[in-house]
Design a protein around this motif. Structure first.
Motif, PDB file in Angstrom:
ATOM      1  N   SER A 548     -21.599  21.022  11.587  1.00  0.00           N
ATOM      2  CA  SER A 548     -21.517  21.076  10.130  1.00  0.00           C
ATOM      3  C   SER A 548     -22.243  22.302   9.620  1.00  0.00           C
ATOM      4  O   SER A 548     -23.194  22.788  10.248  1.00  0.00           O
ATOM      5  CB  SER A 548     -22.123  19.805   9.503  1.00  0.00           C
ATOM      6  N   ILE A 549     -21.775  22.809   8.474  1.00  0.00           N
ATOM      7  CA  ILE A 549     -22.372  23.968   7.827  1.00  0.00           C
ATOM      8  C   ILE A 549     -22.365  23.722   6.327  1.00  0.00           C
ATOM      9  O   ILE A 549     -21.444  23.080   5.789  1.00  0.00           O
ATOM     10  CB  ILE A 549     -21.601  25.269   8.194  1.00  0.00           C
ATOM     11  N   SER A 550     -23.419  24.178   5.653  1.00  0.00           N
ATOM     12  CA  SER A 550     -23.545  23.947   4.217  1.00  0.00           C
ATOM     13  C   SER A 550     -24.247  25.124   3.563  1.00  0.00           C
ATOM     14  O   SER A 550     -24.803  25.992   4.247  1.00  0.00           O
ATOM     15  CB  SER A 550     -24.326  22.654   3.942  1.00  0.00           C
ATOM     16  N   ILE A 577     -19.125  21.342   5.042  1.00  0.00           N
ATOM     17  CA  ILE A 577     -17.914  21.157   5.816  1.00  0.00           C
ATOM     18  C   ILE A 577     -18.313  20.978   7.268  1.00  0.00           C
ATOM     19  O   ILE A 577     -19.303  21.567   7.733  1.00  0.00           O
ATOM     20  CB  ILE A 577     -16.941  22.350   5.643  1.00  0.00           C
ATOM     21  N   GLY A 578     -17.599  20.128   7.977  1.00  0.00           N
ATOM     22  CA  GLY A 578     -17.955  19.855   9.356  1.00  0.00           C
ATOM     23  C   GLY A 578     -16.755  19.462  10.182  1.00  0.00           C
ATOM     24  O   GLY A 578     -15.646  19.243   9.657  1.00  0.00           O
ATOM     25  N   PHE A 579     -17.010  19.343  11.469  1.00  0.00           N
ATOM     26  CA  PHE A 579     -15.942  18.979  12.405  1.00  0.00           C
ATOM     27  C   PHE A 579     -16.491  17.951  13.379  1.00  0.00           C
ATOM     28  O   PHE A 579     -17.620  18.074  13.873  1.00  0.00           O
ATOM     29  CB  PHE A 579     -15.444  20.214  13.167  1.00  0.00           C
ATOM     30  N   SER A 580     -15.693  16.909  13.673  1.00  0.00           N
ATOM     31  CA  SER A 580     -16.079  15.849  14.613  1.00  0.00           C
ATOM     32  C   SER A 580     -14.987  15.684  15.650  1.00  0.00           C
ATOM     33  O   SER A 580     -13.779  15.721  15.308  1.00  0.00           O
ATOM     34  CB  SER A 580     -16.293  14.514  13.876  1.00  0.00           C
ATOM     35  N   TYR A 581     -15.404  15.493  16.895  1.00  0.00           N
ATOM     36  CA  TYR A 581     -14.431  15.284  17.975  1.00  0.00           C
ATOM     37  C   TYR A 581     -14.849  14.079  18.796  1.00  0.00           C
ATOM     38  O   TYR A 581     -16.001  13.957  19.229  1.00  0.00           O
ATOM     39  CB  TYR A 581     -14.356  16.511  18.883  1.00  0.00           C
ATOM     40  N   ASN A 582     -13.899  13.145  18.987  1.00  0.00           N
ATOM     41  CA  ASN A 582     -14.048  11.998  19.881  1.00  0.00           C
ATOM     42  C   ASN A 582     -12.858  11.988  20.836  1.00  0.00           C
ATOM     43  O   ASN A 582     -11.710  12.094  20.387  1.00  0.00           O
ATOM     44  CB  ASN A 582     -14.048  10.671  19.114  1.00  0.00           C
ATOM     45  N   PRO A 583     -13.079  11.851  22.142  1.00  0.00           N
ATOM     46  CA  PRO A 583     -11.937  11.627  23.059  1.00  0.00           C
ATOM     47  C   PRO A 583     -11.267  10.298  22.746  1.00  0.00           C
ATOM     48  O   PRO A 583     -11.839   9.426  22.081  1.00  0.00           O
ATOM     49  CB  PRO A 583     -12.599  11.616  24.441  1.00  0.00           C
ATOM     50  N   ASN A 636     -14.499  17.115   8.203  1.00  0.00           N
ATOM     51  CA  ASN A 636     -15.269  16.394   7.191  1.00  0.00           C
ATOM     52  C   ASN A 636     -15.695  17.370   6.101  1.00  0.00           C
ATOM     53  O   ASN A 636     -16.149  18.491   6.396  1.00  0.00           O
ATOM     54  CB  ASN A 636     -16.500  15.752   7.812  1.00  0.00           C
ATOM     55  N   PHE A 637     -15.574  16.962   4.875  1.00  0.00           N
ATOM     56  CA  PHE A 637     -15.929  17.851   3.781  1.00  0.00           C
ATOM     57  C   PHE A 637     -16.463  17.039   2.605  1.00  0.00           C
ATOM     58  O   PHE A 637     -16.152  15.853   2.448  1.00  0.00           O
ATOM     59  CB  PHE A 637     -14.719  18.693   3.330  1.00  0.00           C
ATOM     60  N   GLY A 638     -17.276  17.681   1.809  1.00  0.00           N
ATOM     61  CA  GLY A 638     -17.853  17.029   0.653  1.00  0.00           C
ATOM     62  C   GLY A 638     -18.578  18.024  -0.221  1.00  0.00           C
ATOM     63  O   GLY A 638     -18.758  19.197   0.138  1.00  0.00           O
ATOM     64  N   VAL A 639     -18.992  17.570  -1.389  1.00  0.00           N
ATOM     65  CA  VAL A 639     -19.714  18.419  -2.317  1.00  0.00           C
ATOM     66  C   VAL A 639     -20.731  17.567  -3.062  1.00  0.00           C
ATOM     67  O   VAL A 639     -20.447  16.422  -3.444  1.00  0.00           O
ATOM     68  CB  VAL A 639     -18.737  19.120  -3.307  1.00  0.00           C
ATOM     69  N   LEU A 640     -21.925  18.134  -3.217  1.00  0.00           N
ATOM     70  CA  LEU A 640     -23.002  17.495  -3.972  1.00  0.00           C
ATOM     71  C   LEU A 640     -23.330  18.403  -5.141  1.00  0.00           C
ATOM     72  O   LEU A 640     -23.548  19.611  -4.961  1.00  0.00           O
ATOM     73  CB  LEU A 640     -24.229  17.286  -3.091  1.00  0.00           C
ATOM     74  N   THR A 641     -23.347  17.853  -6.344  1.00  0.00           N
ATOM     75  CA  THR A 641     -23.577  18.668  -7.528  1.00  0.00           C
ATOM     76  C   THR A 641     -24.708  18.104  -8.358  1.00  0.00           C
ATOM     77  O   THR A 641     -24.978  16.895  -8.343  1.00  0.00           O
ATOM     78  CB  THR A 641     -22.295  18.762  -8.378  1.00  0.00           C
TER      79      THR A 641
END
Length: 884
Positions: A548-550, A577-583, A636-641
């Motif tokens: 994830s990066i913000s 924004i982030g990325f998740s991986y599950n087999p 995954n994505f989101g925003v906090l304001t």
């Protein structure tokens, strides 16, 4: 005849005492049996007196003193003090005989001979006040008149006191009171006394006891019908055994009753027991045991066990409000707290609350109505042992737990079949705090490798899900228990890119152990699946990778007009924004899923396709981690304001104030590239904001579903299809609360310094103006909370729940307090709970009245009792429950 007999006893009692006294001089006979007692015929001056050794130096002071050498007597006048050992005498007049050791003291008198200032006798930490007294310094035997003694919470006033020795005093016409105004010297007239004659005061160090003959309570010197043939009043700090007074009353559902009759017994220095019982004329009864224990700087606790046999209704009736019911109820509670200072590395605490599922709602005791415990929906218990290992990142917790759902009954018929009890015994948690194996021993961590952290968690438990019927039976142990363990290892690291973009990388490994798997088969006869538990050790393992990066984006607006109301706006946006991986652990190659064949005979299918393979999770009934993830490539994505205003305010020293429109407002969702359908997850929303200068906090949250919802004709519930539309609000919650008091609306503050005159004794809380009108602050408070829930889901019509809870109190005078609590359901437009209470401070007494005028638990209770904990059993209770 009785009067003449009583006079005869009084007349011959001195002779009887003398007979007993002279009967005890046998020990003074010589070896030949001849008496050594000196008779009146022997002259006193022929006996050589034995000179007693002076143990202490006599210290004295006074305004004036005189000495009679011939009589060997000293006289001390005005502001006199004489001290001998641990005894001190303060009086206006003191007479001391040096030969006999007799001391006579008298208080200060006025012109007509009335005592205006009493004498004071001090021994150790005890003080005695009296008009006059005589005591012998050598034998410590004395007699005093109009004595006042402060003992513990109360005061003893006696017309005459004879001191036999340090531990025994006889009292004539003694009064005992716990009136704090009289004890503190604010008034000369106590509001109540317990009057007895005769009495005996025993002093054994920390244990003091007042034993009396017939005793009567007098209120404002008026006799009352409260009379007892004797009394035993413990006065010292040490606990004493005794009988607990019962509380009589009547209830329409259970009949006349006597509650709380029993006894109290201290056991040793750290432990006590209280046992009481309740008896009702319609057959109900209850037994209660309570014990407290405490060891300073070590631990303290309380244990209680209650059992009740509740019988209500009319025998023979099976339906209606008067249907006959007979039930056994029990409740057990235990709390134990260890002093944290006793051992910083090992802690043991317990909070156990276990009962039958209808105990609080159907208990014969009305205490659960008074404290609103009848509305309890669930109870929990926990026993924990925490261990920290010195100089180690590891810590461990061994615990036992219990959770029980208490369903609210809809009628008098009690049913326990639907109750849910969860027991966890035992549970083991082992934690390793994060360590950085590649970090330097000194200095800051740099780069991904040095910031690499590792932590570990172990959870293991035996869990049982049962009900009141099956608890502690063979079925519970064999069929309703699950044993499992979960291992979790987290790896994480972080670095900041280009000084503005924090990047974090995490990976999690999970391993779950279980004592069972399930074998699922299909029964074509009733077209149902059958699960068979296969006992034995089994395990499965999963892992995932996340990144994830913000960053933060700031936006500001400064108004160039200095006189404008809004001086500026500050807006902070924090996207992530982030990325998740599950087999795909649901793939059969991992061995976690199995299949069974289901018949499709009810469907029109081609020949040869009448069987269908259905895959299922073999670990779905395991204790930990029953959900095994499928293939996930999720973005995954989101925003906090955060939004706030700078508003001009001339009343503020800074000239402005900050007003936050949103403390926080968050939106989040995810998109799974590997999903075959419904790739976009519902959008979650949550936030907080404040009003009234941040005094009112509002929390809210909800969820939006972006997929199209279709309804079949005649059905209230629809079904989502994989087609994106405008997001639809499926649920929403909001809650807020505020506390109001005298200062809320900026009213004029009550200032005692504005008044020159103040009341005395019971009126000290009143202040009087120049026209002699009394003024009082009249403190009040009101706690209000609002909760609202909107839940639509896939329904055509949403479900709404909303309520307003109010709790308020007001003191119209210093000694009156009015309490009101209510709950209003504004969706159904009805009051679900209402409780009214009145309290009155009656100086040494307290009075209370509680009334529940509506609902299932209609009730009223009236009580008047002494405030003193020592005399807390002297009270009157009137309780009634109009209907159960």
């Amino acid at each position: 005849m009785f009067t003449n007999a009583f006079k005869s006893i009084l007349f011959f009692s001195p002779a009887l005492v003398c007979t007993i006294t002279f009967a005890q001089v046998d020990k003074n006979n010589d070896k030949n049996g001849n008496s050594k007692v000196v008779t009146d015929s022997i002259k006193l001056d022929t006996i050589i007196p034995v000179k007693e050794k002076i143990e202490f130096i006599v210290d004295r002071e006074s305004d004036d003193e005189r000495h009679d050498l011939k009589k060997r007597t000293s006289y001390f006048l005005r502001n006199s003090r004489v001290t001998y050992g641990d005894m001190s005498i303060y009086a206006d007049y003191i007479e001391l005989n040096w030969n006999t050791g007799d001391v006579y003291a008298e208080g200060k008198r006025d012109s007509i001979g009335q005592i205006t200032e009493q004498t004071k006798f001090v021994q150790g930490n005890q003080e005695f006040f009296q008009d006059a007294f005589k005591v012998n310094f050598k034998t410590k035997v004395g007699i005093a008149y109009n004595v006042r003694m402060t003992e513990g919470e109360g005061v003893i006033i006696a017309d005459k006191v004879k001191r036999v020795n340090d531990s025994v005093m006889y009292l004539h016409r003694a009064d005992y009171t716990t009136d704090t105004y009289f004890k503190d010297g604010k008034t000369k007239d106590p509001d109540f006394v317990l009057r007895a004659s005769p009495g005996k005061l025993l002093d054994n160090g920390d244990q003091k006891v007042l034993i009396t003959g017939p005793i009567n309570m007098r209120i404002y010197d008026i006799p009352t019908p409260l009379v007892a043939p004797f009394s035993y009043i413990p006065l010292g700090s040490k606990r004493s055994a005794g009988i607990l007074m019962p509380r009589p009353g009547e209830r329409s559902d259970l009949g006349f009753f006597v509650e709380g009759i029993g006894f109290y017994l201290p056991v040793g220095e750290y432990f006590d027991i209280k046992m009481t019982g309740d008896i009702y004329t319609k057959g109900s009864w209850g037994l209660r045991t309570e014990s407290t224990y405490k060891k300073n700087y070590k631990f303290s606790g309380r244990f209680a066990a209650n059992f009740e046999k509740r019988i209500s209704g009319i025998k023979g009736l099976t339906t209606g409000n008067n249907a006959y019911n007979k039930n056994d109820l029990f409740g057990v509670s235990w709390s134990h707290q260890q002093d944290p200072k006793s051992n910083p590395y090992t802690q043991f605490n317990a909070n156990v609350n276990f009962s039958s599922s209808k105990y609080y709602q159907n208990s014969i005791s009305t205490q659960y109505i008074e404290n609103n415990q009848v509305y309890t929906n669930n109870i929990n218990s926990s026993i924990t042992l925490n261990k920290k290992f010195r100089d180690s990142p590891f810590s461990a917790t061994l615990s036992m737990g219990h959770s029980q759902l208490l369903t609210q009954p809809t009628s008098q018929i009690i049913s326990d079949s639907n109750n849910n009890i969860t027991l966890t015994a035992p549970r083991l948690n082992v934690n390793m705090t994060r360590i950085y194996p590649f970090a330097p021993k000194a200095g800051a961590k740099k780069g991904l490798i040095q910031n690499l952290g590792l932590d570990y968690t172990l959870q293991a438990a035996n869990e049982i899900r049962t009900n009141d019927t099956d608890i502690f039976t063979k079925k519970m142990w064999d069929e309703q228990s699950r044993l499992g363990a979960s291992h979790r290892v987290n790896l994480s690291t972080a670095v900041t890119l280009a000084n503005y973009f924090p990047l974090s990388l995490t990976s999690t490994y999970n391993e779950t152990w279980s004592d069972q798997k399930i074998l699922r088969t299909y029964n074509p006869i009733n077209q149902r699946t059958i699960d068979t538990r296969i006992k034995g050790f089994s395990a499965y393992r999963t892992f995932n990778i996340n990144a994830s990066i913000s960053t933060n984006i700031y936006g500001t607006f400064i108004n160039s007009n200095k006189n404008a109301k809004i001086q500026g706006i500050r807006h902070v946006i924090s996207p992530n924004i982030g990325f998740s991986y599950n087999p795909n652990f649901q793939d059969p190659s991992w061995g976690y899923y199995s299949k069974y064949q289901k018949d499709n005979t009810s469907l029109v299918v081609p020949l040869g396709q009448d069987k269908e393979d259905v895959w299922y999770n073999q670990f779905e009934q395991a204790l930990y981690g029953t959900s095994i993830p499928q293939l996930t490539n999720s973005l995954n994505f989101g925003v906090l304001t955060n939004l706030e205003l700078k508003v001009k305010d001339d009343s503020d020293p800074k000239g402005y104030k900050k007003v936050k429109i949103f403390e926080s407002l968050r939106f989040s969702s995810s998109y799974n590239f590997s999903a075959e359908s419904f790739k976009l997850s519902p959008i979650s929303m949550s936030g907080t904001t404040t009003f009234m200068d941040r005094k009112v906090n509002v929390q809210f949250g909800g969820q939006f579903n972006p997929y199209k919802l279709e309804f079949e004709p005649g059905k209230n519930a629809g079904k989502y299809i994989d087609e994106l539309v405008m997001p639809r609000l499926t649920n929403f919650q909001i809650g807020t609360g505020y506390s109001f008091d005298n200062s809320t609306f900026g009213g004029k503050k009550f200032e005692p310094k504005n008044y020159k005159k103040r009341g005395e004794i019971r009126d000290e809380n009143f202040y009087f103006d120049d026209e002699n009108y009394a003024h009082f602050a009249i403190p009040w408070s009101l706690n209000a909370s609002l909760n609202y829930t909107y839940n639509k889901g896939t329904l055509r019509e949403a479900n709404h729940t909303g309520s307003i809870m109010l709790n308020g109190s007001v003191q119209p005078s210093p000694f009156w307090n009015i309490n009101v609590s209510t709950n209003y359901d504004f969706v159904d437009n009805k009051i679900t709970m209402l409780n009214l209470g009145l309290e009155r401070d009656l100086r040494s007494f307290r009075m209370s009245f509680n009334w529940v005028p509506m609902g299932r638990y209609k009730y009223y209770g009236f009580m008047i009792a002494l405030k003193s904990s020592m005399l807390s059993d002297l009270k009157y209770n009137d309780r009634s429950r109009t209907r159960f």
